[in-house]
Design a protein around this motif. Structure first.
Motif: not given
Lengths: 143, 102
Positions: B20-36
């Motif tokens: 959530f707070n690291g250099d690569l906060p993968v839990a906060r990425i909107n994957y649906f937007a990337i897919f879209e």
């Protein structure tokens, strides 16, 4: 998170885009990179690149990843691949129609000589990114 | 031996917080937007490169995907040795102002 990851890794569009982008970057390092895609390559390095960014045989790497993700997510992917296979024939037919008798000259030559073709992925991406607010795409900013 | 309930919770917290707070906060990425975004990109590629029209029923994402798949195959074939690689780069630099790729 997993609900969002599933279409990203499953359908193949994100995989294809990132593998294609990586291929361009590897073949011509002087090309100007797209920061967002560089970040996405890092985010999806493990699931979509199997740990390392390929430097050759890009197509086979992509197909290997695609088949692997399809094995992990069988239902969705088999549907997507069936859809893709069905469309493959149609796409090739469309391409053949567009080539206007340039048999097997290669898609690259076709793209280079087609006058209205400004196939710059950067420009397409820039246009897309203008339409989609960055804030809705990723909720974090690099430090 | 009984372990206090907060011990595994603390371990889970330490393991999860970087997502959530690291250099690569993968839990906060909107994957649906990337897919879209990717879906729209492939639609754009299909429209620009193949001249197909948008079809809300069947979709044209597959067209763009298959085309880039073929393109990727061509890139691989034309980058196996230096001569082909140079030719590939010279082709990619032609076109209207910018290269066909970037």
């Amino acid at each position: 998170m997993h609900e969002g990851l599933s279409p990203c890794s499953g359908i193949g569009t994100v995989t294809m885009l990132l593998h294609f982008y990586n291929a361009i970057r590897q073949l011509d390092p002087s090309t100007q990179g797209v920061k967002l895609l560089d970040q996405l390559c890092q985010v999806f390095k493990d699931p979509l690149f199997l740990g390392t960014l390929p430097t050759e045989n890009f197509s086979s790497h992509f197909h290997r990843v695609w088949e692997l993700t399809s094995a992990l997510n069988q239902i969705q992917i088999s549907r997507a691949q069936c859809h893709s296979r069905n469309q493959s024939h149609r796409t090739k037919a469309l391409l053949g129609k567009s080539l206007h008798g340039f048999p097997c000259l290669g898609l690259l030559v076709y793209l280079a000589i087609k006058p209205r073709m400004t196939f710059g992925l950067t420009s397409i991406l820039a246009k897309m990114l203008d339409d989609i607010p960055q804030s809705s795409l990723v909720t974090w900013r690099p430090k | 031996m009984r372990v206090p309930f907060n011990v595994p919770l603390e371990k889970a917290k330490v393991a999860m917080l970087p997502k959530f707070n690291g250099d690569l906060p993968v839990a906060r990425i909107n994957y649906f937007a990337i897919f879209e975004l990717c879906t729209q990109l492939f639609e754009q590629v299909a429209v620009e490169a193949l001249g197909v029209e948008l079809n809300p029923v069947t979709g044209i994402v597959g067209d763009g995907l298959v085309m880039l798949d073929m393109f990727l195959g061509h890139l691989g074939e034309n980058s196996r040795d230096d001569r082909k690689r140079r030719r590939l780069l010279s082709i990619s630099k032609r076109g209207s102002g910018e290269g066909i790729l970037f």
